[in-house]
Every structure is written in structure tokens, then in C-alpha cells.
Design a protein around this motif. Structure first.
Motif, PDB file in Angstrom:
ATOM      1  N   LEU A  17      -7.053  -7.276   2.782  1.00  0.00           N
ATOM      2  CA  LEU A  17      -6.346  -6.618   4.003  1.00  0.00           C
ATOM      3  C   LEU A  17      -5.368  -7.747   4.593  1.00  0.00           C
ATOM      4  N   TYR A  26      -7.711  -0.117  -3.249  1.00  0.00           N
ATOM      5  CA  TYR A  26      -8.441  -1.230  -2.659  1.00  0.00           C
ATOM      6  C   TYR A  26      -8.995  -2.150  -3.497  1.00  0.00           C
ATOM      7  N   PHE A  50       0.749  -1.379  -0.059  1.00  0.00           N
ATOM      8  CA  PHE A  50       0.043   0.006   0.031  1.00  0.00           C
ATOM      9  C   PHE A  50       0.861   1.233   0.019  1.00  0.00           C
ATOM     10  N   ASP A  59       1.974   3.924   2.986  1.00  0.00           N
ATOM     11  CA  ASP A  59       2.180   3.161   4.339  1.00  0.00           C
ATOM     12  C   ASP A  59       2.837   1.991   4.491  1.00  0.00           C
ATOM     13  N   SER A  60       2.929   1.109   3.479  1.00  0.00           N
ATOM     14  CA  SER A  60       3.472  -0.015   3.899  1.00  0.00           C
ATOM     15  C   SER A  60       5.115  -0.152   4.142  1.00  0.00           C
ATOM     16  N   ASP A  67      -4.100  -2.896   9.461  1.00  0.00           N
ATOM     17  CA  ASP A  67      -5.469  -3.258   9.441  1.00  0.00           C
ATOM     18  C   ASP A  67      -6.043  -4.616  10.116  1.00  0.00           C
ATOM     19  N   TYR A  99       2.240  -2.160  14.475  1.00  0.00           N
ATOM     20  CA  TYR A  99       2.652  -3.142  13.426  1.00  0.00           C
ATOM     21  C   TYR A  99       4.098  -3.054  12.955  1.00  0.00           C
ATOM     22  N   ARG A 145       0.997   7.640  12.627  1.00  0.00           N
ATOM     23  CA  ARG A 145       0.409   6.489  13.096  1.00  0.00           C
ATOM     24  C   ARG A 145       1.504   5.732  14.293  1.00  0.00           C
ATOM     25  N   MET A 203      -0.218  -3.980   5.879  1.00  0.00           N
ATOM     26  CA  MET A 203      -0.842  -2.897   6.639  1.00  0.00           C
ATOM     27  C   MET A 203      -1.097  -3.371   7.727  1.00  0.00           C
ATOM     28  N   ARG A 216      -3.419   0.817  15.995  1.00  0.00           N
ATOM     29  CA  ARG A 216      -4.313   1.833  15.374  1.00  0.00           C
ATOM     30  C   ARG A 216      -4.937   2.512  16.391  1.00  0.00           C
ATOM     31  N   MET A 247      -2.199  -7.553   2.422  1.00  0.00           N
ATOM     32  CA  MET A 247      -1.398  -6.342   2.372  1.00  0.00           C
ATOM     33  C   MET A 247      -0.514  -6.052   3.423  1.00  0.00           C
ATOM     34  N   ARG A 272     -11.955   1.391   4.052  1.00  0.00           N
ATOM     35  CA  ARG A 272     -11.054   0.361   4.778  1.00  0.00           C
ATOM     36  C   ARG A 272     -11.399   0.479   6.201  1.00  0.00           C
TER      37      ARG A 272
END
Length: 452
Positions: A95, A305, A12, A15-16, A102, A34, A30, A100, A139, A98, A398
């Protein structure tokens, strides 16, 4: 199919790559929970390992919810039907594949609430609190859920459930203390690295970006030090709030210093909301109307997405970050025909949001009517996860997905034929023994000698 069709993972932008950086530090926009998980897995140098682990976590979550619903009296077919969105919704699969935060956030929150509604004890409350604390450093939208769960236990403390009377305040204390451990440790890390306790330095900037959809400085009349943050284009021409955080036209970039920018932006955002409360609520309501949209994404809609149809090459610093983690080529490969099957499945393999919202609101009402109080915790948590982002930043498709397992859980608990088993296990054994003996007296009656 995701592992075979899109090796090693879906990245992503960007962000990734922030999560994959080798240098660990508290995140600015953020939290880095993670990133800590990715750091633990870094020695394997395998993005495939990360995605396979995430797929397995999603599977384990569905199994856990299924077992709880079966325990509460749902037939096998009913529990299977309710966990189907957790397993097969195209966005859950996306997700899971990914890089990410999430999916990990979804599992942490859902597992915590599943444990607590399974049976309230000091042990389950402590584990649930720890998981919710970890969700909060993954998050920040997870932070209110710890308070919501604490309020749930506080209310249940005054009900007629024998186990809670037996345990007293211990479940609530265990939840709060266990949840505070990861949050406090992360905030201390931030204090050491940046000189300030906190989880991020972006709550103010996100709130400011929310107000860019309606802010009128002729109404707000900000002081001179905040006037630099006024938008410089008509309301009808303004882009969606997140664009104001990153794009070159944003006045936010004129303010030097991350901490100073966050403080001034937060102050501007609060002034804008107080000066234009109707416009603020109108912007939130407009965002929430997206929940009435039946189709998840249109075929010609440009959105990250979607399962990609072609490889997107990595360049510059992001290529170096990803290939350092993978210890080799890290760009997402598209392997046909499996990738094409997933793209076709994405067009219909999802739970429409109108059905989700109808199910959630109907579940909350039915739980109140049937007095299934344990169903209220996942139901209210799902509602909080769906509704809060438009108030604090903006709507994003998302942000709705974490509510899926919670809605399925709440609906199953409401429909179940067995109430929450919060009694003392010895009481249950007494009841079964008396029933088998044909004794109609309440369990425990006559077990103790009467005082002289």
C-alpha cells in the motif's frame, strides 16, 4: 526494495488514475482528499516522490507508536515486536508503494489516535480532530472514528483524571471543531461544484450493491420506480457485490443521473435490508468469515494485491493521465532480482488475520479487566474499521489493513506497566519531590494553608 524493484510506483486499475487526474473536483464514488495531496506534489512530476513519501510516512507511524509504547513502560524488545507488522507486513509495503489513498488514511487515523491517547489536552485533541477530519475526506469510513473519539473524550470527562477536570470541556470542543473544519470545507466545495452538501454521491449505490448478494424482489416488493434495480439472476449465480457497481450487466446503469441513481439505490438498499434482515446479516457474517482465512492470497489467485511479475502496459486515457503526472513513462517497471525477492517475501511476510482478530478481541477484554481505558479507543477504532465495510458495501482484504497499527497500539497500551499520564505535570513533580524526601503524604498535601 519496493522503490528499486517496482519503479516508479504500482498503479491500481482504475482508482489510481482517478486520483491522478489534473482536473480537481469532488469525487463521485470516493472523496478527493488524496487527490488534493497528489495535486500538491504534482509540480515535482515524480511518482517516485509520492511513493517514497508514503514509505517514510509508514516508517514515521511505526516510530510514533514505538515511542508511545516505550513511554507506557514496555521494554524495547516488546515495543519493537508490536510495531513489526506496521513496518514489515507485505501489505503495508504494498500500500505504501501504490498510488492509492489507503496508506495516507492509515497514517492520518493512527496518528490522530496516538496523539490523543499520548496525552489528552486541548492542543492534542485539536490536532487529532484535524487529522480525523482529513481522514474523513480521504476515505469516508473514517467519519465514524471522529464520533467514536468524541464519545471517548466525553466518557473520560467524567472520570477521576485530574487533567481532564482541569481542562474541562476544551479537549472535546477542540476535537469537534478541528474535525469539522476539513469536513465542512470539503462539503462546501461539493456544494459549489455539484449543488449538494456531502462528501460523495455513492453511499446509496454501495449499500445497494451490498444487498445484491441476497435481495429478492418478490419479498421486498419495491415500488415501480425502484423495480428497475432488482437483480435479474439467481442468488447462487450472482457475483460479489462490487461487481454490481461497474459491470455492464448491472441494472444500476439503467438509472440516469448520478445523484438520482444514488438516491434510488439507497432507498432500494434500505427497503431490502428491512424486508430481509436475516439474509442481510447472513451476507455480512459470510463476508466476516474471511477473517478466519490464514493465507492472505493463494499463489494462483487473481488479485490486484500482489507484487506484479510483469509490466502491465498503460493504454488510452489512463496512459495519458499517468504520463502527464510523471511527465514521462509511468508504467510500473519490474526490475529483477529485487522484484522477485519481494514476490517471494509476500508469500510469508504477513500477519495472518486470525492472529490479528484474536489479538484484538483479547486486547479489548484485557483492557476492560485491567482498566486500561486508553487502550479501548484504538481497539474499538480498529474493530469499527474491520467490521463496518461488510455492513455498508462488502469485505475486501485491503479494508482490514488500517486496523493493524491500532491493534498494535491497543495491545501495547494494555500490556504496559505505566498507566496513562493524565495528571497535571506539576503534580508529578510534587510526587517525585515528596518521594525523594521520604514523605509518605500524597503529592500536594500540606502545600496550601488551611483556612482559619
Amino acid at each position: 526494495m519496493a522503490v528499486l524493484g517496482y519503479p516508479p510506483s504500482i498503479l491500481f486499475f482504475g482508482d489510481s488514475f482517478a486520483f491522478l487526474r489534473e482536473e480537481l473536483a469532488p469525487g463521485t464514488t470516493r472523496p478527493s482528499g488524496y487527490s488534493l495531496l497528489l495535486a500538491l506534489l504534482r509540480p515535482a512530476h515524480s511518482l517516485t516522490l509520492v511513493t517514497v513519501l508514503q514509505h517514510l510516512l509508514g516508517l514515521a507511524l511505526a516510530v510514533g507508536v514505538y515511542l508511545l509504547l516505550r513511554r507506557r513502560g514496555l521494554p524495547g524488545w516488546g515495543a519493537t515486536l508490536l510495531v513489526t507488522p506496521i513496518l514489515f507486513d507485505e501489505f503495508m509495503v504494498l500500500l505504501e508503494h501504490m498510488i492509492m489513498a489507503d496508506l495516507v488514511f492509515i497514517v492520518l487515523v493512527s496518528a490522530a489516535i496516538t496523539l490523543i491517547v499520548w496525552r489528552v489536552t486541548p492542543a492534542t485533541a485539536a490536532v487529532g480532530g484535524l487529522l480525523l477530519g482529513l481522514a474523513g475526506i480521504t476515505r469516508t469510513v473514517g467519519l465514524p472514528l471522529l464520533l467514536l473519539t468524541a464519545a471517548y473524550l466525553l466518557v473520560r470527562r467524567y472520570t477521576e483524571l485530574r487533567s481532564l477536570r482541569r481542562y474541562g470541556w476544551r479537549p472535546l470542543l477542540a476535537l469537534v471543531v478541528a474535525g469539522a473544519v476539513p469536513l465542512g470545507a470539503y462539503a462546501t466545495w461539493t456544494r459549489v461544484e455539484k449543488g449538494k452538501f456531502g462528501l460523495t454521491e455513492a453511499d446509496g449505490t454501495f449499500l445497494w450493491s451490498r444487498t445484491m448478494s441476497f435481495a429478492d424482489c418478490s419479498v421486498i416488493k419495491p415500488p415501480e420506480r425502484l423495480a428497475v434495480l432488482c437483480p435479474n439472476m439467481p442468488v447462487e449465480q450472482r457475483p460479489y457485490p462490487p461487481y454490481w457497481l461497474w459491470e455492464s450487466f448491472s441494472p444500476l446503469l439503467k438509472v440516469p443521473g448520478t445523484a438520482n441513481r444514488n438516491q434510488l439505490a439507497g432507498e432500494f438498499g434500505r427497503k431490502a435490508i428491512l424486508a430481509q434482515p436475516g439474509a442481510y446479516l447472513g451476507a455480512v457474517a459470510t463476508d466476516l468469515t474471511q477473517l478466519l482465512r490464514w493465507e492472505r492470497t493463494a499463489p494462483d489467485e487473481k488479485t490486484p494485491y500482489k507484487f506484479p511479475a510483469a509490466e502491465r502496459p498503460l493504454n488510452g486515457s489512463v496512459k495519458q493521465i499517468a504520463e502527464s503526472y510523471e511527465n514521462g513513462p509511468a508504467a510500473t517497471r519490474v526490475v529483477e532480482p529485487v522484484a522477485g525477492w519481494l514476490r517471494a517475501y509476500q508469500r510469508f511476510g504477513y500477519l495472518p488475520f486470525p492472529i490479528l482478530m484474536l489479538g484484538l478481541l483479547g486486547t479489548l477484554a484485557a483492557a476492560l479487566v485491567r482498566r486500561r481505558w486508553d487502550a479501548l479507543l484504538p481497539g474499538l477504532a480498529a474493530l469499527a474499521l474491520i467490521v463496518s465495510p461488510p455492513f455498508l458495501a462488502a469485505y475486501d482484504v485491503r479494508y482490514v489493513i488500517p486496523a493493524f497499527p491500532l491493534v498494535c497500539l491497543a495491545l501495547g497500551l494494555t500490556l504496559g506497566t505505566r498507566p496513562s499520564p493524565q495528571e497535571d505535570p506539576s503534580d508529578a513533580r510534587h510526587r517525585r519531590r515528596h518521594a525523594q524526601a521520604g514523605d509518605s503524604r500524597p503529592a500536594g498535601a500540606g502545600d496550601r494553608p488551611s483556612p482559619a
